[in-house]
Design a protein around this motif. Structure first.
Motif, PDB file in Angstrom:
ATOM      1  N   LEU A   1       1.292  -1.167   0.541  1.00 39.34           N
ATOM      2  CA  LEU A   1       0.084  -0.322   0.326  1.00 39.34           C
ATOM      3  C   LEU A   1       0.918   0.977   0.058  1.00 39.34           C
ATOM      4  N   ALA A   2       2.162   0.821   0.626  1.00 39.87           N
ATOM      5  CA  ALA A   2       2.671   2.418   0.408  1.00 39.87           C
ATOM      6  C   ALA A   2       3.661   2.661  -0.810  1.00 39.87           C
ATOM      7  N   LYS A   3       3.495   1.673  -0.974  1.00 43.44           N
ATOM      8  CA  LYS A   3       4.678   1.833  -2.101  1.00 43.44           C
ATOM      9  C   LYS A   3       3.662   1.952  -3.622  1.00 43.44           C
ATOM     10  N   CYS A   4       2.674   2.307  -3.562  1.00 47.26           N
ATOM     11  CA  CYS A   4       1.343   2.734  -3.944  1.00 47.26           C
ATOM     12  C   CYS A   4       1.036   4.069  -3.901  1.00 47.26           C
ATOM     13  N   GLY A   5       0.987   4.132  -2.726  1.00 49.97           N
ATOM     14  CA  GLY A   5       0.540   6.006  -2.713  1.00 49.97           C
ATOM     15  C   GLY A   5      -0.197   6.129  -1.677  1.00 49.97           C
ATOM     16  N   PHE A   6       0.058   4.982  -0.893  1.00 52.57           N
ATOM     17  CA  PHE A   6      -1.245   4.681   0.595  1.00 52.57           C
ATOM     18  C   PHE A   6      -0.687   5.361   1.669  1.00 52.57           C
ATOM     19  N   GLU A   7      -1.562   5.864   1.984  1.00 51.72           N
ATOM     20  CA  GLU A   7      -1.013   6.227   3.671  1.00 51.72           C
ATOM     21  C   GLU A   7      -2.187   6.370   4.602  1.00 51.72           C
ATOM     22  N   GLN A   8      -1.431   5.360   5.651  1.00 56.82           N
ATOM     23  CA  GLN A   8      -2.473   5.635   6.708  1.00 56.82           C
ATOM     24  C   GLN A   8      -3.603   6.670   7.818  1.00 56.82           C
ATOM     25  N   ILE A   9      -4.885   6.648   7.472  1.00 53.93           N
ATOM     26  CA  ILE A   9      -5.908   7.074   8.233  1.00 53.93           C
ATOM     27  C   ILE A   9      -6.673   6.813   8.725  1.00 53.93           C
ATOM     28  N   GLY A  10      -6.072   6.396  10.447  1.00 55.86           N
ATOM     29  CA  GLY A  10      -6.431   5.582  11.814  1.00 55.86           C
ATOM     30  C   GLY A  10      -6.602   4.529  11.890  1.00 55.86           C
ATOM     31  N   LEU A  11      -6.768   3.665  12.646  1.00 59.45           N
ATOM     32  CA  LEU A  11      -6.329   2.886  13.413  1.00 59.45           C
ATOM     33  C   LEU A  11      -8.011   2.045  14.504  1.00 59.45           C
ATOM     34  N   ALA A  12      -8.946   1.079  13.266  1.00 64.31           N
ATOM     35  CA  ALA A  12     -10.152   0.671  13.877  1.00 64.31           C
ATOM     36  C   ALA A  12     -10.045  -0.516  14.692  1.00 64.31           C
ATOM     37  N   PRO A  13     -10.462   0.054  15.984  1.00 64.37           N
ATOM     38  CA  PRO A  13     -10.791  -1.589  16.898  1.00 64.37           C
ATOM     39  C   PRO A  13     -11.843  -2.969  16.893  1.00 64.37           C
ATOM     40  N   ARG A  14     -10.976  -3.832  16.716  1.00 63.93           N
ATOM     41  CA  ARG A  14     -11.889  -5.122  17.074  1.00 63.93           C
ATOM     42  C   ARG A  14     -12.825  -4.486  14.907  1.00 63.93           C
ATOM     43  N   TYR A  15     -12.131  -4.805  14.231  1.00 54.54           N
ATOM     44  CA  TYR A  15     -13.080  -3.999  13.235  1.00 54.54           C
ATOM     45  C   TYR A  15     -13.207  -5.421  12.266  1.00 54.54           C
ATOM     46  N   LEU A  16     -12.722  -6.246  11.732  1.00 53.39           N
ATOM     47  CA  LEU A  16     -13.307  -7.365  11.444  1.00 53.39           C
ATOM     48  C   LEU A  16     -12.889  -8.718  11.783  1.00 53.39           C
ATOM     49  N   HIS A  17     -13.036  -9.344  11.617  1.00 50.73           N
ATOM     50  CA  HIS A  17     -13.702 -11.406  12.321  1.00 50.73           C
ATOM     51  C   HIS A  17     -12.629 -11.984  11.382  1.00 50.73           C
ATOM     52  N   ILE A  18     -10.975 -11.480  12.383  1.00 50.97           N
ATOM     53  CA  ILE A  18     -10.230 -12.423  11.526  1.00 50.97           C
ATOM     54  C   ILE A  18      -9.034 -13.301  11.966  1.00 50.97           C
ATOM     55  N   ASP A  19      -9.099 -15.451  11.219  1.00 53.25           N
ATOM     56  CA  ASP A  19      -8.862 -15.725  11.849  1.00 53.25           C
ATOM     57  C   ASP A  19      -9.767 -16.153  13.494  1.00 53.25           C
ATOM     58  N   GLY A  20     -10.936 -15.895  13.573  1.00 56.30           N
ATOM     59  CA  GLY A  20     -11.487 -16.656  15.136  1.00 56.30           C
ATOM     60  C   GLY A  20     -12.004 -15.550  16.129  1.00 56.30           C
ATOM     61  N   GLU A  21     -10.943 -14.626  15.118  1.00 52.44           N
ATOM     62  CA  GLU A  21     -11.249 -13.083  16.544  1.00 52.44           C
ATOM     63  C   GLU A  21     -11.650 -11.519  15.558  1.00 52.44           C
ATOM     64  N   TRP A  22     -11.901 -11.018  16.611  1.00 52.42           N
ATOM     65  CA  TRP A  22     -12.176  -9.778  16.257  1.00 52.42           C
ATOM     66  C   TRP A  22     -10.962  -8.765  16.434  1.00 52.42           C
ATOM     67  N   ARG A  23     -10.359  -8.341  15.956  1.00 50.78           N
ATOM     68  CA  ARG A  23      -9.253  -7.743  15.235  1.00 50.78           C
ATOM     69  C   ARG A  23      -8.806  -6.787  15.134  1.00 50.78           C
ATOM     70  N   ASP A  24      -7.802  -5.804  15.403  1.00 50.97           N
ATOM     71  CA  ASP A  24      -7.782  -4.162  15.134  1.00 50.97           C
ATOM     72  C   ASP A  24      -7.064  -3.857  13.180  1.00 50.97           C
ATOM     73  N   HIS A  25      -7.539  -3.445  13.194  1.00 56.67           N
ATOM     74  CA  HIS A  25      -6.942  -2.858  11.572  1.00 56.67           C
ATOM     75  C   HIS A  25      -6.376  -1.235  11.522  1.00 56.67           C
ATOM     76  N   ARG A  26      -5.760  -1.850  10.511  1.00 58.48           N
ATOM     77  CA  ARG A  26      -5.022  -0.183  10.236  1.00 58.48           C
ATOM     78  C   ARG A  26      -5.709   0.206   8.679  1.00 58.48           C
ATOM     79  N   LEU A  27      -6.122   1.511   8.591  1.00 62.90           N
ATOM     80  CA  LEU A  27      -6.659   2.500   7.858  1.00 62.90           C
ATOM     81  C   LEU A  27      -5.682   2.993   6.633  1.00 62.90           C
TER      82      LEU A  27
END
Length: 190
Positions: free
Chosen positions: A149-175
């Motif tokens: 994402l960084a190489k393609c010009g994306f920039e981080q805009i936030g952190l979403a707590p417990r954003y998606l259910h991944i590998d069996g748990e609600w997990r934080d994600h960088r947006l």
């Protein structure tokens, strides 16, 4: 053009998904299952079958036809699927935005294909779909995806707590987001 194949290297191209990709996609996902497990939701066994992928692709293609999504695959010289890239939640009007998700077959990881594909998708989203921005998210420890994402010009805009259910748990994600242009709004009729 958005409905054409785009070469990414000598033997890999980015092209629109078709229903005929179901078997090949199931094979690639099965082969990459253990590798992708930390980044994916828990999937039913049917997800890894040709029929399961046929159902998934039918939904993606219906969303494409309704203007809500644009699914692509990476395919090799024999036209086998070795990755999937989707713009989902396409919203036009004054928002003109979409969400990007992607995966690359474990046997093709580390070759720069995700970066090349995301760059091309950003161009197509700007020039063909007339989008203003694309957003994406990663798990905080998915540094490989964050580098893409960084190489393609994306920039981080936030952190979403417990954003998606991944590998069996609600997990934080960088947006992340990439602004594709700041020009006049195209397609005011949308």
């Amino acid at each position: 053009m958005i409905d054409e194949a785009h070469p990414l290297d000598a033997d890999i191209r980015l092209r629109p998904t078709t229903l005929a990709d179901a078997a090949s996609r199931a094979e690639a996902l099965t082969r990459s299952r253990a590798h992708m497990r930390p980044w994916e939701p828990v999937r039913p066994e049917s997800f890894y079958t040709e029929e399961g992928q046929r159902e998934r692709l039918a939904g993606l293609l219906a969303d494409r036809d309704a203007g809500r999504a644009m699914p692509w695959v990476l395919s090799d010289a024999e036209d086998r699927v070795v990755g999937g890239f989707d713009l989902n939640a396409i919203v036009l009007g004054p928002f003109r935005s979409a969400t990007l998700g992607y995966w690359v077959d474990v046997e093709y990881a580390g070759r720069g294909l995700a970066t090349a594909a995301v760059r091309r998708i950003c161009e197509l989203a700007r020039d063909e779909l007339r989008l203003h921005r694309i957003e994406a998210c990663t798990l905080p420890y998915n540094t490989a995806s964050q580098r893409v994402l960084a190489k393609c010009g994306f920039e981080q805009i936030g952190l979403a707590p417990r954003y998606l259910h991944i590998d069996g748990e609600w997990r934080d994600h960088r947006l992340f987001q990439r602004i594709l242009h700041d020009g006049p709004m195209a397609g005011a009729e949308d």
